[in-house]
Design a protein around this motif. Structure first.
Motif, PDB file in Angstrom:
ATOM      1  N   THR A 193       0.829  -1.201   0.000  1.00  0.00           N
ATOM      2  CA  THR A 193       0.000   0.000   0.000  1.00  0.00           C
ATOM      3  C   THR A 193       0.865   1.254   0.000  1.00  0.00           C
ATOM      4  O   THR A 193       0.612   2.200  -0.726  1.00  0.00           O
ATOM      5  N   ASN A 194       1.927   1.252   0.809  1.00  0.00           N
ATOM      6  CA  ASN A 194       2.785   2.420   0.872  1.00  0.00           C
ATOM      7  C   ASN A 194       3.457   2.693  -0.462  1.00  0.00           C
ATOM      8  O   ASN A 194       3.564   3.843  -0.889  1.00  0.00           O
ATOM      9  N   ASP A 195       3.944   1.646  -1.140  1.00  0.00           N
ATOM     10  CA  ASP A 195       4.599   1.844  -2.426  1.00  0.00           C
ATOM     11  C   ASP A 195       3.616   2.322  -3.481  1.00  0.00           C
ATOM     12  O   ASP A 195       3.969   3.126  -4.342  1.00  0.00           O
ATOM     13  N   LEU A 196       2.388   1.841  -3.434  1.00  0.00           N
ATOM     14  CA  LEU A 196       1.380   2.324  -4.370  1.00  0.00           C
ATOM     15  C   LEU A 196       1.112   3.805  -4.123  1.00  0.00           C
ATOM     16  O   LEU A 196       1.072   4.606  -5.061  1.00  0.00           O
ATOM     17  N   ASP A 197       0.967   4.171  -2.855  1.00  0.00           N
ATOM     18  CA  ASP A 197       0.772   5.583  -2.527  1.00  0.00           C
ATOM     19  C   ASP A 197       1.973   6.417  -2.964  1.00  0.00           C
ATOM     20  O   ASP A 197       1.819   7.530  -3.480  1.00  0.00           O
ATOM     21  N   LEU A 198       3.178   5.878  -2.732  1.00  0.00           N
ATOM     22  CA  LEU A 198       4.391   6.592  -3.133  1.00  0.00           C
ATOM     23  C   LEU A 198       4.428   6.821  -4.633  1.00  0.00           C
ATOM     24  O   LEU A 198       4.771   7.904  -5.107  1.00  0.00           O
ATOM     25  N   ALA A 199       4.101   5.789  -5.401  1.00  0.00           N
ATOM     26  CA  ALA A 199       4.149   5.902  -6.859  1.00  0.00           C
ATOM     27  C   ALA A 199       3.134   6.918  -7.365  1.00  0.00           C
ATOM     28  O   ALA A 199       3.441   7.757  -8.222  1.00  0.00           O
ATOM     29  N   VAL A 200       1.918   6.857  -6.834  1.00  0.00           N
ATOM     30  CA  VAL A 200       0.895   7.827  -7.235  1.00  0.00           C
ATOM     31  C   VAL A 200       1.329   9.239  -6.836  1.00  0.00           C
ATOM     32  O   VAL A 200       1.213  10.185  -7.610  1.00  0.00           O
ATOM     33  N   GLY A 201       1.876   9.372  -5.623  1.00  0.00           N
ATOM     34  CA  GLY A 201       2.350  10.679  -5.173  1.00  0.00           C
ATOM     35  C   GLY A 201       3.490  11.200  -6.017  1.00  0.00           C
ATOM     36  O   GLY A 201       3.561  12.406  -6.307  1.00  0.00           O
ATOM     37  N   ALA A 202       4.395  10.298  -6.435  1.00  0.00           N
ATOM     38  CA  ALA A 202       5.524  10.716  -7.269  1.00  0.00           C
ATOM     39  C   ALA A 202       5.042  11.225  -8.621  1.00  0.00           C
ATOM     40  O   ALA A 202       5.557  12.227  -9.146  1.00  0.00           O
TER      41      ALA A 202
END
Length: 198
Positions: A19-28
């Motif tokens: 979940t964190n990596d998905l959020d990170l990717a979307v945020g990036a």
């Protein structure tokens, strides 16, 4: 530049990091306002061309190919346009109908359609985006490298796209630069067609 990591057959990580990596990717993706990079494009036949990529969010992109390649791809925020100066043809299609919509379309909910793919390198985040309700839009797998200096902490280093005809294109990026002023004129093109045929 880091190589694009091959997808591994490892099982997905625990729910928290995923979940964190998905959020990170979307945020990036959302953190990039403007970006320029060198690109190398490889098609399904292994043919390679290079050039310069320019992005201005929301929706604008330009693939300026190397000298001698008579192609140009520009996105003006609404449509993508492929210009072939050799045969004097212009093709346009809505950004949302392209795999690049995941990168450019501000209305595309990447988190809704994105699925993290396991990789063999913990510094690499691989995000596949597909709208299963619209397979004609194609699929894009965005590849990020963890880098604290990049917007959102992840740097887009390339992607692999499959269009609706299952044609595969791989893009690798290098020398990424962010935050420069880019005029909207950069996303216009000279129409090669005779005026009476447009």
């Amino acid at each position: 530049m880091p190589a694009l990591a091959p997808l591994a057959a490892a099982p997905p990580a625990a729910e928290g990091p995923v979940t964190n990596d998905l959020d990170l990717a979307v945020g990036a993706l959302r953190a990039v306002t403007t970006m320029q990079a060198d690109f190398q494009q490889t098609d399904r036949n292994g043919q390679r061309v290079a050039g310069k990529l320019t992005i201005k969010r929301p929706g604008k992109i330009r693939f300026q190919y190397q000298p001698g390649v008579p192609l140009l791809i520009v996105g003006d925020g609404k449509a993508l346009t492929l210009v072939d100066y050799e045969v004097k043809q212009v093709q346009r299609w809505p950004i949302r109908n392209s795999p690049l919509g995941a990168l450019l379309d501000p209305t595309r909910d990447v988190k809704r359609y994105g699925t993290l793919q396991p990789t063999s390198d913990p510094s690499v985040v691989s995000l596949e985006v597909r709208d299963r309700g619209h397979p004609e839009y194609g699929v894009i797998t965005l590849i990020f490298q963890r880098r604290a200096s990049a917007p959102g902490g992840l740097e887009l280093v390339g992607w692999v796209s499959l269009d609706s005809q299952n044609r595969r294109t791989t893009i690798r990026l290098a020398n990424q630069r962010y935050g420069m002023d880019i005029a909207d004129d950069a996303f216009r093109y000279t129409d090669p067609r005779p005026a009476n045929r447009r």
